[in-house]
Write an enzyme that holds these catalytic residues in place. Sequence first.
Site, short mmCIF file in Angstrom:
data_model
loop_
_atom_site.label_atom_id
_atom_site.label_comp_id
_atom_site.label_asym_id
_atom_site.label_seq_id
_atom_site.Cartn_x
_atom_site.Cartn_y
_atom_site.Cartn_z
N CYS A 199 0.84 -1.20 0.00
CA CYS A 199 0.00 0.00 0.00
C CYS A 199 0.88 1.26 0.00
CB CYS A 199 -0.88 -0.02 1.25
SG CYS A 199 -1.87 1.47 1.47
N CYS A 223 -7.30 -3.00 3.91
CA CYS A 223 -6.96 -1.59 3.74
C CYS A 223 -7.64 -1.00 2.53
CB CYS A 223 -5.45 -1.35 3.69
SG CYS A 223 -5.13 0.41 3.48
N HIS A 267 4.74 5.64 2.24
CA HIS A 267 4.83 6.89 3.01
C HIS A 267 5.83 6.75 4.17
CE1 HIS A 267 1.87 9.16 0.96
NE2 HIS A 267 0.79 8.61 1.46
N1 COD Z 1 -3.58 13.95 -9.94
C1 COD Z 1 -4.26 12.81 -10.12
N2 COD Z 1 -3.79 11.58 -9.74
C2 COD Z 1 -2.58 11.53 -9.17
C3 COD Z 1 -1.79 12.69 -8.97
C4 COD Z 1 -2.34 13.95 -9.38
N3 COD Z 1 -1.68 15.09 -9.21
N4 COD Z 1 -0.64 12.32 -8.35
C5 COD Z 1 -0.70 10.99 -8.19
N5 COD Z 1 -1.86 10.51 -8.69
C6 COD Z 1 -2.34 9.12 -8.71
C7 COD Z 1 -1.28 8.08 -9.01
O1 COD Z 1 -1.05 7.95 -10.39
C8 COD Z 1 -1.91 6.81 -8.40
O2 COD Z 1 -2.67 6.10 -9.34
C9 COD Z 1 -2.82 7.35 -7.30
O3 COD Z 1 -2.81 8.76 -7.41
C10 COD Z 1 -2.36 6.95 -5.89
O4 COD Z 1 -2.51 5.59 -5.81
P1 COD Z 1 -1.51 4.56 -5.06
O5 COD Z 1 -1.86 3.18 -5.55
O6 COD Z 1 -0.11 5.03 -5.21
O7 COD Z 1 -1.92 4.71 -3.55
P2 COD Z 1 -2.92 3.83 -2.63
O8 COD Z 1 -4.24 3.77 -3.28
O9 COD Z 1 -2.23 2.57 -2.23
O10 COD Z 1 -3.01 4.69 -1.28
C11 COD Z 1 -3.35 5.98 -1.35
C12 COD Z 1 -3.77 6.61 -0.03
C13 COD Z 1 -3.68 8.06 -0.26
C14 COD Z 1 -5.17 6.25 0.28
C15 COD Z 1 -2.86 6.19 1.15
O11 COD Z 1 -1.54 6.40 0.88
C16 COD Z 1 -3.28 7.03 2.34
O12 COD Z 1 -2.82 8.13 2.50
N6 COD Z 1 -4.25 6.51 3.10
C17 COD Z 1 -4.98 7.27 4.05
C18 COD Z 1 -4.47 7.13 5.40
C19 COD Z 1 -4.64 5.77 5.91
O13 COD Z 1 -5.75 5.36 6.11
N7 COD Z 1 -3.46 5.11 6.11
C20 COD Z 1 -3.33 3.82 6.68
C21 COD Z 1 -3.52 2.67 5.78
S1 COD Z 1 -3.68 3.02 4.11
ZN ZN Z 2 -3.04 0.92 3.37
#
Ligand code: COD
Ligand code: ZN
Length: 366
Positions: free
Chosen positions: A38, A166, A43
């Site tokens: 994830c 998650c 992070h």
């Molecule tokens: N505009 C549009 N899309 C974008 C941009 C932008 N400027 N920058 C990046 N992206 C896209 C990326 O291409 C990607 O597809 C997506 O955003 C992010 O996806 P992932 O796969 O990298 O991330 P996830 O889905 O695994 O996790 C994202 C969260 C933000 C949900 C996670 O990191 C988080 O912050 N979770 C919330 C807090 C939480 O609950 N944490 C504990 C367990 S997750």
């Molecule tokens: Zn997670």
Amino acid sequence: MKAAVLHNYGQELKIEDVELEEPRKGEVRVKMKAAGICHSDLHVIDAHLPLPVPIVLGHEGSGIVDAVGEGVASVKVGDHVALNWVPSCSKCYYCKIGRPDMCDEASKISLMGTMLDGTTRFSVDGKAIHQFPLTGTFSEYTVVPESAAIPIRKDVPFELAALVGCCVITGVGAVVNTAKVKAGSTVAVIGAGGVGFNAIQGAALCGAKQIIAIDIIPEKLEMTRQFGATHTINASEKNVVSAVLDVTDGLGVDYAFEVIGRPETMAQAYNITRKTGMTVIVGLPAPNENVTINAFSLPSQTKTLTGSWLGQGNPSVDYPKLLDLNAAGKLKLEPLVSKIYSLEQINEGFDDLKAGKNIRGVIRFD
Ligand code: COD
Ligand code: ZN
């Protein structure tokens, strides 16, 4: 027993032999079968989420209960479980009012990298190794509190079961529990990652008539359509706010979800929400970051701006429910798994996550 250990921020994880203590009172040991990679783990590696090192990361996982400590009643050896990184104490104010996602006990240790009592079960040569709070799934075995091991049906492949812990509960829950999206409404999801795809399919589950997926990777945007997206916007090619206004008769959406964790995209989510609509922030920024939104719009447009943590869910009820929805064909889990890695390939999995190659990369322990 092998585990992937982060020794210093910004470095690769090292696969090494780690000792694991026997489960104490109220704890269980889980033989891990699958663990999702994830962005929140990334992070920590990138030092945006300040957990202490050395640490065994990973919080999205499933496996089989292998030993139980004294007094454990809700799971037994042989049960299949999905892990839960926000176990509720059921005693604090928030647990009592039905908001286990906000449990005070879980919050207290959320940045400590330990079990509930502040200690850790992993070590190397007698030196403690931290763990992603209450989990630590990038390991052949882990020890977690009983409330972090949620029993699940046995007919689900482990790599799918891992995801409910998650990305599925966080994404689907933000839509279903936090926003309570109404049938026939318009929705935008900024960030089509593991969590964002689940926000998209949560919106489809709620009967949203228009679901706008926004990302910067064309291949991912294309894939969002099989999860229910009706429109896609490439944020690296178009101005997101005008593009959303264009497809919503100039109104903006009823509900916008930010699923990345960046102040700019959070402001964007607020700005594409129509007057009286709702903006839900799911992504986690670094602790010192701030968002700028127009102050005048707060009273004059009466939007609701809120956050969602763990999809405002209750894992012991929601994990089985989400897996039942999958069995009923209403929630897609299979196509979320883009690639399977071995524990030894974990750094490749993180490189692919950084490059935006996967919806979800999953580690299989065999
Ligand atoms: N505009 C549009 N899309 C974008 C941009 C932008 N400027 N920058 C990046 N992206 C896209 C990326 O291409 C990607 O597809 C997506 O955003 C992010 O996806 P992932 O796969 O990298 O991330 P996830 O889905 O695994 O996790 C994202 C969260 C933000 C949900 C996670 O990191 C988080 O912050 N979770 C919330 C807090 C939480 O609950 N944490 C504990 C367990 S997750
Ligand atoms: Zn997670």
